[in-house]
Each structure stands twice: as structure tokens, then as C-alpha cells.
Design an enzyme around this catalytic site. Structure first.
Site, PDB file in Angstrom:
ATOM      1  N   ASP A  81       0.088  52.820 -23.440  1.00  0.00           N
ATOM      2  CA  ASP A  81       0.306  51.570 -24.162  1.00  0.00           C
ATOM      3  C   ASP A  81       1.154  51.832 -25.403  1.00  0.00           C
ATOM      4  O   ASP A  81       2.009  52.715 -25.396  1.00  0.00           O
ATOM      5  CB  ASP A  81      -1.058  50.959 -24.518  1.00  0.00           C
ATOM      6  CG  ASP A  81      -1.050  49.448 -24.496  1.00  0.00           C
ATOM      7  OD1 ASP A  81      -0.407  48.868 -25.389  1.00  0.00           O
ATOM      8  OD2 ASP A  81      -1.682  48.846 -23.615  1.00  0.00           O
TER       9      ASP A  81
ATOM     10  N   ASP B  64      -4.499  72.992 -38.789  1.00  0.00           N
ATOM     11  CA  ASP B  64      -4.101  71.590 -38.944  1.00  0.00           C
ATOM     12  C   ASP B  64      -2.594  71.429 -38.813  1.00  0.00           C
ATOM     13  O   ASP B  64      -2.104  70.438 -38.263  1.00  0.00           O
ATOM     14  CB  ASP B  64      -4.567  71.063 -40.300  1.00  0.00           C
ATOM     15  CG  ASP B  64      -6.080  70.900 -40.370  1.00  0.00           C
ATOM     16  OD1 ASP B  64      -6.721  70.922 -39.306  1.00  0.00           O
ATOM     17  OD2 ASP B  64      -6.604  70.757 -41.493  1.00  0.00           O
TER      18      ASP B  64
ATOM     19  N   HIS C   4      -1.376  46.442 -29.792  1.00  0.00           N
ATOM     20  CA  HIS C   4      -1.790  46.208 -28.407  1.00  0.00           C
ATOM     21  C   HIS C   4      -2.656  47.346 -27.881  1.00  0.00           C
ATOM     22  O   HIS C   4      -3.749  47.130 -27.337  1.00  0.00           O
ATOM     23  CB  HIS C   4      -0.546  46.031 -27.547  1.00  0.00           C
ATOM     24  CG  HIS C   4      -0.792  45.465 -26.195  1.00  0.00           C
ATOM     25  ND1 HIS C   4      -1.026  46.256 -25.094  1.00  0.00           N
ATOM     26  CD2 HIS C   4      -0.828  44.185 -25.750  1.00  0.00           C
ATOM     27  CE1 HIS C   4      -1.204  45.487 -24.031  1.00  0.00           C
ATOM     28  NE2 HIS C   4      -1.076  44.228 -24.396  1.00  0.00           N
TER      29      HIS C   4
ATOM     30  N   ASN D  86     -22.769  52.712 -34.983  1.00  0.00           N
ATOM     31  CA  ASN D  86     -22.261  53.458 -36.131  1.00  0.00           C
ATOM     32  C   ASN D  86     -22.220  52.609 -37.397  1.00  0.00           C
ATOM     33  O   ASN D  86     -21.615  52.998 -38.395  1.00  0.00           O
ATOM     34  CB  ASN D  86     -20.877  54.033 -35.831  1.00  0.00           C
ATOM     35  CG  ASN D  86     -19.849  52.951 -35.518  1.00  0.00           C
ATOM     36  OD1 ASN D  86     -20.206  51.792 -35.317  1.00  0.00           O
ATOM     37  ND2 ASN D  86     -18.579  53.323 -35.470  1.00  0.00           N
TER      38      ASN D  86
ATOM     39  N   SER E 105      -4.257  41.627 -20.418  1.00  0.00           N
ATOM     40  CA  SER E 105      -4.231  42.924 -21.103  1.00  0.00           C
ATOM     41  C   SER E 105      -5.600  43.273 -21.669  1.00  0.00           C
ATOM     42  O   SER E 105      -5.930  44.446 -21.827  1.00  0.00           O
ATOM     43  CB  SER E 105      -3.202  42.911 -22.237  1.00  0.00           C
ATOM     44  OG  SER E 105      -1.890  42.986 -21.746  1.00  0.00           O
TER      45      SER E 105
END
Length: 948
Positions: free
Chosen positions: A82, A107, A133, A147, A306
Site C-alpha cells: 500500500d 540503529d 491509506h 494498550n 479498501s
């Protein structure tokens, strides 16, 4: 945002937030997720610019995850191909995939490596989402639950989201960085398969034009590797989804609303396998983007297939988490066989998803997969015989005995054209088998769109096919050999057909031929052009030779010197690309105005002449030019400034040189030093408008506005415009008819109480009669038409598409035959035929916007179709770039608006559609074809009801 708009959105969201406060978990927005648990939550559906309809949810209409569902500890990798994902979103970051090869990296190295997915557009690990999107899709699948923030995903405990970026805000076409976008998607699919993805979510779609071998191979490989491919059906309220939904082995998902119906926007029909929640869906959103509807940072409400597809992807992840070895066939078996079919409006192949039933389903015997998706266009022979195969296979297990019935139905007349029961043995789950449908349809006036139904046990699967005639079998077609090289007429390059032929534009001229040209190499300071004039009985070759020019933009045919004989205007850039050049020649190829035949227009911000879809979008007005008498010069409406020559020096009346407004502009030829230069002028000069004001004693404060030019057609001999003076409903209207630039007549038109300002006025001329119609939008879905004449007669007719979502796009055609008005109107979902007595019919069109950021559509041309009683108006539709090989016509014949068999054709693989042309009052489809020896011809296929 305007204060009123903010208030409206706040009022709409308030009830949803009240529901949120009732959440039992510690995901504060989870009770807004009606798709996971529907307790009657309302959604708001737009019915106007500032109006919304409250649709109360039907409790229990959701994906039906059982309350006692026991989560496994296994994580399933779901690739979200996407626009990227906000991987640091607090409600997503714990469920983002991490590439095992990156364990132990620094990192700095992680930032350079595909540790959290990959950006296939730019070839780097930046999977950030600047559209929203992909993040919205990802949240539906796998937002973290319990959470203390936001929402929960369908497979919150069992998913790792693999972000694979193939879209961004810069993608506005099907090519990115010189690469076809579907080939980029294919690379993403291959990556997903190679890196352990068990589910792929594709909330996007594309047309046949870019359904390349590479993307086909990538999808087929994923399925062979037992990767579940879940795709969105599209949002254009039609039965013909584009790729990859058209693949029989993917799961194609349409949208469902909170009462279990397929909403207006969602695609439907036999190519859509199943539906899932897809309206008013809350999910995660990039924190750097504005939440325009929900107004909560990091979350947004959206709708579409979608959003429905990731519900399925999440469900498949749940199934795979419970049973790692579950095959894609078993997944389809469980989802399809358990789907519920209790909706009343639009239909799909199997029904609504139901997780509880899918989980509890016993797999004791196989389930038939009837392969409709490849059955879109079915050939009909000229004797009416129809014969095609209906493929099928078994899902999961072989079927020892399969009994089913097949029907073909003419849905317009409600007639069953074919019905047969089949009894087949030993249906394999490994390979396709097929039954043959064999029948005869003798009436070619029957609609080419037939319903196909398959009855199996207590299930009915409905589909639609289109019957098509082979163009090359048409008895009345005319084959023409052009005097060009075969490779110029038609060239095959890696399977793609192209033509070097350029059509001469003649939509404002009643000519007797169809003309094509090819430019030759310049030599000795001359540009050479080969042109062929094609009729039904002859081909004439003409060669033009003009002083050398640069790129040829177009060639236009008209009677430019008004001598009753057609001429040609070659519209080009100059050799130095500093001017636009209009070169006029006779039909024999000689200069039309002696040594003054080339007119030069300096390139500026004014730009050039307007063209659209192969036609000219400008008109012509006569002008006295030197010793050549009245000649036609271009005129058109445009937003630009007032030319100095048409302004005034009076400081009170002078128009500021920077003031831009819409006016009728013309390109006036002026002879300077033995050359012709084109000067920008306007018909709406300060002097002219002041003369009109004084002549009709119009108040100074009201002024005069040159509102529009009435579009000319092939019968036009003058130029007509509309002048307006006054304010609001106290306006006066004047029709102005130009014989030439300096010769015109003004007639006041009685439209008291009606507004014609910025209307689009069309004129139809037939047998010396003239009918006028002016069109304006009352709302985006409602049209007002005024039919009028210069004697003061007028009639008002209103038309509505019936839905705020089905917006009006264009007035495609207006005609009046034997006193009967007909409007052909294009809306988002349909072509509407509206007659003068207020009746209307509609046929669906194939428009597609399931590829985020890109919209595409069939192309349309108005045509005349010869019926048994008379000539009828129609629209020729080219769907070959979207799906399949079909070119057909919608025809308004009497009171019936349909797509009849006689006007429905398949484009052969060795042919390329060029255009539509009219010969002897009948429309003809024009295609270029070559045989196996690559010898090329032009084929002219008549649009006639009578079939030989």
C-alpha cells in the site's frame, strides 16, 4: 476549516464518541468498531453538502468473531502492499514486522536496511505513509489491543504487519520513475512471498492496460506458494471489478454497511466473492496527517472496499494462527461456504463473511468453485449461436457427484433464454473442469447483457455476461487498404499494438470522408504530409508540402474560406518552437491563401487552441481577411485578461490588466511584413459591451456579461453567444448571432425569473429546425434543463440521479428528432437517457478509482445507430483499456435504452480500435487490423440493427 464545517463534523461525531465512552475494554475507541462488534452503532451517510442520514446499526451484523474465541500465540505475517505505514504509531508499533536478519544490527544499520519493510517506489527502507491509506488498512488488521489507546485490530494478538510501500502522494499515473506501477507491485508481492508473508492485502486495483505479465506471474506464484491474496473489489457501484479482483483464485472483497447491505459505492455482482465491513470504519492514521472527519490525531474514519479487504485479511490471519498448515483452498472453502446471503439489494457471489460459522464448519466434502471471473465477454456468431465453457473445480476435497443448474436470462424482458441441469462425477480439487453452455439467440435486438445463474443445493450464484459479435465476421463491414506502410497502419511491439496514423479532426464540419495522415521527414526546408481520404467506396491519397514546421499538434478539416469545399488547417509548433503555426491548405494540398497561408501565434501564457479527447473544443467565426473575403478563425471561451486593443484608456471604465475573467477570445490574423501574425482579441471588448448597454438602456450598475458561446456542430454556419445583464433573478438575456466578427444581430430572450448564467447551452439542428436546451445543476445530483426557442417558448424539466453519491459529470449529448427531446447524461455510475416527457433510463458504466490517487474510465463517443425504423442516438463505449476486448453502443431506440447485441463487438487480438466515424448518416467503428503476414487494413464496422 470554516467554522460551520467544523461544527457540522463535531455534531456528526458526537454520538459516536458517546458510544466510545461505553467501551468495556481499555481501547477507548473500540466500541466505534461496529465491524468487529455491532451493538447498533449508528453511521452517518452523506445525503448532501451539509446533510447526513443517520443509519442505525443492526446488532449482530459484523464479522461474527465468537465470544469464546481462544487466541493462539502464533503470529502471522500479513503484507500490507500500500502507501506505507506509520510504523511508530503507538497503536501499531508493537505489531510491525521486524526482519529476522536485522537482529543484533546497530540503529545506524537498521536505518539502511529492510528491517521494517521496503519502499519499492524509491528503493529504500522508508515506509512512512504520506497518504494515510496504508496506515488505515494496517490498523484494521492489526492495531494493538488492550494498550489503553485507540482501537483494536481484527487479529491484534496474532499478526505482524509487513509494510511494503508502492504508493505515495506523488503517484498520479500508472508510471512512476519510468516504471509501470504494477511491475513495482509485483516486486513487492515477490518480496512478501520470499520473506514469509502468509497473507497479502491489496486494497487497490488497476485496469487491463497495466495488467502485465509480471504482475500476473507474481500473483499466481503467491497463490501456488499457499499465500492468501486478499484484494478490494473497488468503489464504483458496478459489477465489473478490475484487476486483480478478476483473478478467479484471489478473494475479492466488497463493502458492507452496518445493516448488512452492500452500500451504493461498493462494486458487486458475481466477480465479488464476499463482503465485509466497509462503511464508516475507524482505524489508525498517520499522526502527521490531519484527521479531517474524526478530528482525533492518529485516527480517522473512512469507507470503501479498501477497508473491507483488511477485515478479510485479519480474519485469514486468525484462521492461519489457529492452524498454520491451513491451505488457501481451505480458507476459501470455509469463508465461501459459511457466508450468509440475507441482503436484499445488491448481490455478490457468496455473501457476508461470518467467522464463527467459518471456524465451526466441518470439511467432510468438497465445495464447488464456479469460475465466473473469466466469463465477462462471450462470443455470439452471426447465426445467433452461443457456445462457451463454464469452468469449475472443487475446493479442498474432490466431489464425487456434483448436480447444478445453469440459467441465462434476458434481464430487461425477464425471459429465460437457457436453462439446463448438469450432473457431473469426480470433480477434482487439483484442476479445472468445465461444462459447455450451448444455445441460440436469434433476436439481436436483445440486450447484450445477460444474467448467468448457477443453482447448487440451497445456494444461487449470480453473474452477468456480455454477448459480443466478432467484428471481422460482420457481413457489411468494409475493408480499406491505405496507401501507407503496413507498419504505419498497425505495428505490434511485444504484444502491444500501436498505429502511426493520426486522425484529421472534423467534429465541427459535415464532411464526406474519414481522413488519416502520417508526417514524413522534412527536406529542403519543407514539411511533407501524406493524407488518405477514406469513404465506403474509395480511398484518395493527398500529399501536403508546407514550409517547414516543428511538431504537428493536429490537423483540422473545415471549409475555412467559405467556398463550399473542404480545406485543412495544420496546427503545429514552429521549427524554432517560439510560435504556434496555423497552415491552411486546400483538399488538393495547395496553399489556401497564397503566400499568406501560414499564420503565426507567439507562444505565451495564453497557451494555444483547446482540444479534448481527439476533438476540437473551439468554434469558428467569420472574418474579412485581406483580399480573400470571409474566412473562418478560431474563437473560444477562456479565463484570461483583457487585450489592450479591446480595453479603454478611460480610467473609470478601464479593466485592470491583471484582472482575469472568462471571455470569448479569437485569434485575429494581421498582415505584417508579408507574414500573418495572430493577435489575441475578444468579442467582449469594453466598447462592445458599452454599446449593448446603451442600446438596451441597461443600468450602469448592472453591466453586461458575455456569458457563453453556444457550441457549434457540423451544421453551424454562424456563431451564437449569450449575453446577460442584471442581478440575481432580475436579469435580462440576449442571444447574439455573428455572421462575422463585425456583423451580428442581438435578440432579447425572455427568461424572466430564470437564471441562465454559466449554464451550458446546446443547440441541435435537423432539417432546418433548431432546438435549444440550457443546462445547470440545482445540486450535484440534480439537473435543470430549459428547452427554449427565440419565440419565447420555454419548458423546464428537472432530473435527479436519485443519489447524492451519483454526481452528474457531464451532458454528453442533446438531440431533438421529430419534436422529441433526448438528453444523454453522464453521472459517476451511469449513462442516463432522459426524454422530453420526463422518462429516464440508465445503463452502468465502467469507471474505476480503486487505485488510490488514480481514476480511470471507459471512453465514450456519441454516434448515430441505424435501427429498423429510423436512426437512433447512441454512445459508443470503449472498455478495452479497463477490462476485456469489448466495444459496444448504448442505444436509445424509441422508449428503450439498452446495449443491444447488434451493437456489441469484441475487438480481435490482431486489431486496434482507432475511432468512430459517420458515413451516410450511420456510425461506423474504425479499427486497424493486420493478418498473419502483417498486412494491414482499416476495417469499418457499421452500427446497424439489421444483421445479415
Amino acid at each position: 476549516m470554516a467554522k460551520g464545517e467544523y461544527l457540522m463534523k463535531s455534531l456528526l461525531i458526537l454520538p459516536l464518541l458517546i458510544f466510545s465512552s461505553l467501551a468495556h475494554g481499555n481501547d477507548p475507541l473500540s466500541s466505534m468498531q461496529w465491524g468487529i462488534k455491532n451493538i447498533g452503532q449508528p453511521i452517518f451517510r452523506a445525503t448532501g453538502e451539509l446533510t447526513r442520514e443517520l443509519v442505525r446499526g443492526k446488532p449482530g451484523v459484523d464479522i461474527a468473531i465468537p465470544s469464546d474465541f481462544v487466541q493462539s500465540k502464533r503470529k502471522v505475517i500479513v503484507a500490507v502492499i500500500d502507501s506505507g505505514v506509520d510504523i511508530n504509531h503507538p497503536d501499531l508499533k508493537d505489531n510491525i514486522w521486524f526482519n529476522p536478519k536485522c537482529e543484533g544490527m546497530s540503529d545506524e544499520d537498521i536505518a539502511k536496511t529492510d528491517c521494517y519493510g521496503w519502499n519499492f517506489l524509491d528503493g529504500n527502507p522508508d515506509v512512512s505513509d504520506d497518504i494515510g491509506h496504508g496506515t488505515h488498512v494496517a490498523g484494521i488488521i492489526g492495531a494493538v489491543k488492550d494498550n489503553g489507546i485507540g482501537i483494536k485490530g481484527v487479529a491484534a494478538d496474532n499478526v505482524s504487519i509487513m509494510p511494503l510501500k508502492i504508493l505515495n502522494s506523488k503517484v498520479s499515473t500508472f508510471v512512476y520513475d519510468k516504471k509501470v506501477i504494477t511491475n513495482i507491485i509485483a516486486d513487492a508481492i515477490a518480496y512478501a512471498v520470499s520473506n514469509g508473508a502468509e497473507v497479502i492485502n491489496l486494497s487497490l486495483g488497476w485496469p487491463a492496460l497495466i495488467h502485465t505479465k509480471k504482475i500476473r506471474y507474481a500473483i499466481e506464484t503467491a497463490i501456488k506458494r499457499n499465500v492468501a491474496v486478499i484484494v478490494a473489489a473497488g468503489n464504483n457501484n458496478k459489477k465489473l471489478p478490475v484487476y486483480p479482483c478478476a483473478n478467479d483464485e484471489v478473494i475479492c472483497v466488497g463493502a458492507m454497511d452496518n445493516v448488512g447491505e452492500v452500500p451504493e459505492f461498493s462494486n458487486f455482482g458475481g466477480k465479488v466473492d464476499i463482503i465485509a465491513p466497509g462503511e464508516s470504519i475507524i482505524s489508525t492514521y498517520p499522526r502527521g496527517l490531519e484527521s479531517r472527519t474524526l478530528r482525533i490525531s492518529g485516527y480517522e474514519i473512512k469507507k470503501g472496499s479498501s477497508q473491507a479487504a483488511p477485515f478479510l485479511a485479519g480474519i485469514v490471519a486468525l484462521l492461519k494462527s489457529k492452524n498454520q498448515s491451513m491451505s488457501f483452498d481451505e480458507i476459501k472453502y470455509r469463508l465461501y461456504k459459511s457466508a450468509e446471503r440475507d441482503f436484499s439489494l445488491k448481490d455478490v457471489k457468496y455473501g457476508k463473511v461470518n467467522v464463527e460459522k467459518a471456524l465451526s464448519l466441518k470439511t467432510e466434502k468438497g465445495f464447488p468453485l464456479f469460475k465466473f471471473k473469466g466469463l465477462t465477454e462471450v462470443g455470439i456468431n452471426e447465426d445467433g449461436s452461443v457456445k462457451f465453457s463454464l469452468p469449475y473445480r472443487a475446493l479442498l476435497k474432490d466431489i464425487s457427484q456434483l448436480d447444478f443448474k445453469v440459467e441465462l436470462e434476458d434481464k430487461i424482458n425477464g425471459k429465460i433464454l437457457y436453462s439446463k441441469k448438469f450432473e457431473v462425477s469426480n470433480v477434482s480439487s487439483e484442476k479445472d473442469q468445465a461444462v459447455v453452455i450451448d444455445t441460440v439467440i436469434s433476436n439481436f435486438s436483445t440486450s447484450s447483457h445477460l444474467g448467468l445463474k448457477v443453482y447448487y443445493e440451497d445456494k444461487v450464484s449470480a453473474h452477468e455476461i456480455a454477448l459480443v459479435r466478432n467484428m471481422l465476421d460482420i457481413a457489411e463491414k468494409v475493408s480499406v487498404k491505405l496507401p501507407f506502410r503496413d507498419s504505419e497502419v498497425l505495428l505490434s511491439n511485444n504484444g502491444r499494438l500501436s498505429s502511426s496514423l493520426r486522425k484529421v479532426v472534423s467534429n465541427k464540419f459535415k464532411g464526406q470522408s474519414l481522413d488519416y495522415y502520417v508526417r514524413r521527414s522534412a527536406s529542403a526546408g519543407k514539411t511533407k504530409i501524406d493524407l488518405s481520404r477514406v469513404t465506403l467506396s474509395d480511398v484518395e491519397r493527398i500529399q501536403f508540402e508546407i514550409d517547414e514546421v516543428g511538431k504537428i499538434v493536429s490537423i483540422v478539416k473545415n471549409d475555412f474560406n467559405n467556398d463550399g469545399v473542404e480545406d485543412f488547417m495544420i496546427y503545429s509548433l514552429s521549427k524554432e518552437e517560439k510560435h504556434l503555426v496555423l497552415s491552411f491548405v486546400t483538399k488538393e494540398g495547395r496553399p489556401l491563401y497564397g503566400n499568406l497561408y501560414q499564420w503565426y501565434f507567439e507562444i505565451s501564457t495564453f497557451e494555444g487552441l483547446p482540444f479534448f479527447n481527439g476533438d476540437i473544443k473551439f468554434d469558428f467565426i467569420n472574418y474579412d481577411f485581406s483580399t480573400f473575403g470571409k474566412v473562418k478563425i478560431p474563437v473560444f471561451m477562456k479565463d484570461w485578461s483583457m487585450p489592450e486593443a479591446d480595453n479603454t484608456l478611460d480610467p473609470l471604465d478601464r479593466i485592470d490588466e491583471n484582472y482575469i475573467s472568462k471571455k470569448p477570445y479569437l485569434l485575429l490574423p494581421k498582415i505584417k511584413a508579408n507574414n500573418v501574425e495572430l493577435e489575441i482579441r475578444t468579442l467582449a471588448s469594453v466598447k462592445f459591451l458599452e454599446e449593448v448597454r446603451k442600446k438596451y438602456s441597461l443600468p450602469i450598475r448592472d453591466g453586461v456579461l458575455f456569458d457563453q458561446i453556444v457550441e457549434q456542430d457540423e451544421f453551424s454556419s454562424t456563431l451564437t453567444g449569450l449575453l446577460i445583464s442584471g442581478r440575481e433573478f432580475n436579469k435580462r438575456y440576449f442571444q447574439i448571432e455573428y455572421e462575422s466578427v463585425d456583423s451580428y444581430q442581438i435578440t432579447e430572450v425572455d427568461f424572466y425569473g430564470l437564471s441562465l448564467e454559466s449554464n451550458r447551452t446546446l443547440v441541435t439542428r435537423r432539417n432546418e429546425s433548431i432546438a435549444n436546451a440550457s443546462f445547470a445543476l440545482n445540486t450535484r445530483e440534480e439537473l435543470r434543463a430549459i428547452f427554449w426557442d427565440f419565440e419565447g417558448n420555454k419548458r423546464i424539466q428537472n432530473f435527479s440521479t436519485g443519489s447524492w453519491g451519483d454526481i452528474i459529470i457531464d451532458i454528453f449529448d442533446y438531440s431533438n428528432r421529430d419534436g422529441r427531446d433526448l438528453i444523454l447524461l453522464e453521472s459517476r455510475y451511469f449513462i442516463h437517457a432522459i426524454t422530453g416527457d420526463g422518462k429516464s433510463s440508465k445503463l452502468p458504466i465502467n469507471r474505476e478509482s480503486s487505485f488510490p490517487g488514480v481514476s480511470f474510465s471507459e471512453t465514450f463517443k456519441k454516434v448515430n445507430v441505424e435501427t429498423k425504423s429510423s436512426n437512433a442516438r447512441g454512445i459508443l463505449v470503449d472498455s478495452t483499456l479497463i477490462y476485456g476486448d469489448r466495444i459496444y453502443s448504448m442505444v436509445q431506440d424509441g422508449d428503450v435504452f439498452s446495449s443491444p447485441i447488434y451493437a456489441s463487438f469484441s475487438l480481435p487480438k490482431n486489431c486496434k480500435y482507432l475511432d468512430v466515424a459517420e458515413f451516410e448518416g450511420v456510425g461506423h467503428i474504425v479499427v486497424a487490423c493486420h493478418d498473419r503476414f502483417l498486412r494491414s487494413t482499416i476495417e469499418l464496422i457499421p452500427l446497424k440493427e439489421s444483421v445479415k
